[in-house]
Design a protein around this motif. Structure first.
Motif, PDB file in Angstrom:
ATOM      1  N   ILE A  29      42.401  30.820  64.257  1.00 30.03           N
ATOM      2  CA  ILE A  29      41.523  30.411  65.689  1.00 30.03           C
ATOM      3  C   ILE A  29      42.781  30.058  66.557  1.00 30.03           C
ATOM      4  O   ILE A  29      43.462  29.130  66.427  1.00 30.03           O
ATOM      5  N   ASP A  30      42.690  30.792  67.812  1.00 28.60           N
ATOM      6  CA  ASP A  30      43.863  30.867  68.718  1.00 28.60           C
ATOM      7  C   ASP A  30      43.182  30.564  70.312  1.00 28.60           C
ATOM      8  O   ASP A  30      42.156  31.309  70.493  1.00 28.60           O
ATOM      9  N   THR A  31      43.756  29.750  71.075  1.00 31.80           N
ATOM     10  CA  THR A  31      43.362  29.562  72.453  1.00 31.80           C
ATOM     11  C   THR A  31      44.103  30.550  73.247  1.00 31.80           C
ATOM     12  O   THR A  31      44.007  30.441  74.479  1.00 31.80           O
ATOM     13  N   ARG A  32      45.319  30.755  72.996  1.00 34.25           N
ATOM     14  CA  ARG A  32      46.322  31.607  73.617  1.00 34.25           C
ATOM     15  C   ARG A  32      46.711  30.907  74.819  1.00 34.25           C
ATOM     16  O   ARG A  32      47.293  30.025  74.744  1.00 34.25           O
ATOM     17  N   SER A  33      46.610  31.569  76.084  1.00 34.96           N
ATOM     18  CA  SER A  33      47.167  31.050  77.322  1.00 34.96           C
ATOM     19  C   SER A  33      46.738  29.508  77.403  1.00 34.96           C
ATOM     20  O   SER A  33      47.248  28.837  78.175  1.00 34.96           O
ATOM     21  N   ARG A  34      45.452  29.256  77.142  1.00 35.10           N
ATOM     22  CA  ARG A  34      44.813  27.736  77.257  1.00 35.10           C
ATOM     23  C   ARG A  34      45.149  27.086  76.181  1.00 35.10           C
ATOM     24  O   ARG A  34      44.724  26.410  75.165  1.00 35.10           O
ATOM     25  N   GLN A  90      47.952  21.985  67.328  1.00 40.50           N
ATOM     26  CA  GLN A  90      48.426  23.039  68.124  1.00 40.50           C
ATOM     27  C   GLN A  90      47.526  23.949  68.524  1.00 40.50           C
ATOM     28  O   GLN A  90      46.316  24.126  68.141  1.00 40.50           O
ATOM     29  N   SER A  91      47.775  25.027  69.332  1.00 39.21           N
ATOM     30  CA  SER A  91      46.721  26.085  69.989  1.00 39.21           C
ATOM     31  C   SER A  91      46.304  26.970  69.050  1.00 39.21           C
ATOM     32  O   SER A  91      45.479  27.565  69.332  1.00 39.21           O
ATOM     33  N   ALA A  92      47.451  27.299  67.988  1.00 35.68           N
ATOM     34  CA  ALA A  92      46.948  28.363  67.054  1.00 35.68           C
ATOM     35  C   ALA A  92      46.621  27.492  65.721  1.00 35.68           C
ATOM     36  O   ALA A  92      47.597  27.039  65.080  1.00 35.68           O
ATOM     37  N   LEU A  93      45.193  27.733  65.190  1.00 32.81           N
ATOM     38  CA  LEU A  93      45.021  27.022  63.966  1.00 32.81           C
ATOM     39  C   LEU A  93      45.025  27.806  62.902  1.00 32.81           C
ATOM     40  O   LEU A  93      44.188  28.762  63.007  1.00 32.81           O
ATOM     41  N   ILE A 127      38.275  29.042  72.818  1.00 35.20           N
ATOM     42  CA  ILE A 127      38.607  30.071  71.783  1.00 35.20           C
ATOM     43  C   ILE A 127      38.801  31.280  72.396  1.00 35.20           C
ATOM     44  O   ILE A 127      38.094  31.738  72.966  1.00 35.20           O
ATOM     45  N   ALA A 128      40.036  31.719  72.285  1.00 32.44           N
ATOM     46  CA  ALA A 128      40.309  33.161  72.814  1.00 32.44           C
ATOM     47  C   ALA A 128      40.448  34.186  71.653  1.00 32.44           C
ATOM     48  O   ALA A 128      40.308  35.408  72.198  1.00 32.44           O
ATOM     49  N   ASN A 129      40.691  33.846  70.440  1.00 37.32           N
ATOM     50  CA  ASN A 129      40.650  34.965  69.502  1.00 37.32           C
ATOM     51  C   ASN A 129      40.643  34.201  68.080  1.00 37.32           C
ATOM     52  O   ASN A 129      40.733  32.960  67.815  1.00 37.32           O
ATOM     53  N   ILE A 130      39.752  34.909  67.235  1.00 36.00           N
ATOM     54  CA  ILE A 130      39.549  34.499  65.973  1.00 36.00           C
ATOM     55  C   ILE A 130      39.623  35.847  65.193  1.00 36.00           C
ATOM     56  O   ILE A 130      39.410  36.668  65.320  1.00 36.00           O
ATOM     57  N   GLU A 131      40.498  35.395  64.027  1.00 38.85           N
ATOM     58  CA  GLU A 131      40.747  36.549  62.960  1.00 38.85           C
ATOM     59  C   GLU A 131      40.414  36.029  61.540  1.00 38.85           C
ATOM     60  O   GLU A 131      40.418  34.926  61.323  1.00 38.85           O
ATOM     61  N   VAL A 132      39.436  36.872  60.768  1.00 34.23           N
ATOM     62  CA  VAL A 132      39.270  36.220  59.539  1.00 34.23           C
ATOM     63  C   VAL A 132      39.960  37.556  58.564  1.00 34.23           C
ATOM     64  O   VAL A 132      39.766  38.507  58.561  1.00 34.23           O
ATOM     65  N   TYR A 133      40.454  36.954  57.342  1.00 35.87           N
ATOM     66  CA  TYR A 133      41.394  37.664  56.790  1.00 35.87           C
ATOM     67  C   TYR A 133      40.633  38.176  55.448  1.00 35.87           C
ATOM     68  O   TYR A 133      40.274  36.969  54.588  1.00 35.87           O
TER      69      TYR A 133
END
Length: 262
Positions: free
Chosen positions: A37-42, A72-75, A101-107
């Motif tokens: 879970i990532d906020t990127r530029s925020r 941190q901005s990337a969890l 939330i700017a990006n969510i990836e599920v693996y």
């Protein structure tokens, strides 16, 4: 509603309070064991605390599968493999910053064979007699990425912070056509390559110019013009305080075009 979508991110649009939530419907029941879970530029607007829930009907959630504080901005989260359709993130912290939330990836779990749609012209190769090597320092269990173990805590790593020149190399035993590799850092979600070059060789001694370069992610897909070579090597080009860890190394072959019959 105070929860809004901007052009490049979702935001709660008010100071963080416990109980705010964001829910994902993946459309079908899927297996997974990691998330990003990532906020990127925020970068300052990350959730100060979190709980993660899963459900098959979007109503019954049970106990959280992961929870904690975030700094941190990337969890990056790793948890026992789940099989569910819905994922809910609940914000548990408190700050004047909004939650973004700017990006969510599920693996998928380690060792899951990559599903390639029929319209995509590539096939994952079987690593039958392949062998791996690495350098310049000594890694451990270097064959794990070629033959992933059911235990997702098993991987190979540089055993020291990333530095330009660290490399992981695969010998496919004979000249092979391929046009893509996929490298996966597994549960060590921070241990992805900060920068890389990909090279090929016929003999493991003479290496040409890089066929691909870039910056990695937890799962890094690298696509390039079709090559025919016996050896492929990924070399780090940037430094980081994290190790470089590898839990999977997959190589893909372009599909053979079908000949039309009349």
């Amino acid at each position: 509603s105070p929860f809004i979508w901007q052009d490049e991110y979702w935001t709660a649009d008010k100071p963080q309070e416990p109980g705010q939530w964001f829910q994902i419907d993946m459309g079908a029941k899927r297996s997974f064991s990691r998330m990003l879970i990532d906020t990127r530029s925020r970068f300052a607007d990350y959730a100060r605390g979190y709980e993660v829930y899963v459900s098959n009907d979007g109503t019954n959630w049970g106990a959280p599968i992961a929870h904690g504080a975030c700094t941190q901005s990337a969890l990056r989260l790793a948890f026992p493999a789940q099989s569910a359709r819905y994922v809910k993130l609940v914000q548990t912290g408190k700050t004047w910053h909004p939650w973004v939330i700017a990006n969510i990836e599920v693996y998928a779990p380690i060792g899951t064979r990559t599903a390639v749609p029929a319209e995509v012209a590539e096939t994952q190769l079987e690593p039958r007699a392949w062998t791996a090597s690495c350098g310049p320092n000594r890694w451990y269990d270097v064959d794990i990425p070629l033959r992933p173990r059911p235990d997702e805590n098993r991987y190979t790593a540089t055993n020291q912070p990333q530095r330009p020149g660290h490399y992981y190399q695969v010998d496919m035993g004979e000249p092979t056509r391929f046009n893509k590799i996929e490298i996966n850092c597994g549960r060590s979600l921070s241990d992805y390559p900060r920068g890389y070059d990909v090279q090929t060789s016929a003999d493991g001694e003479t290496w040409g110019k890089p066929i691909a370069s870039g910056r990695g992610e937890s799962i890094t897909d690298i696509v390039f013009p079709t090559q025919t070579a016996r050896f492929v090597r990924v070399t780090l080009t940037r430094s980081a305080r994290y190790y470089w860890s590898l839990a999977e190394f997959k190589i893909f072959q372009p599909a053979t075009p079908t000949t039309a019959r009349h």
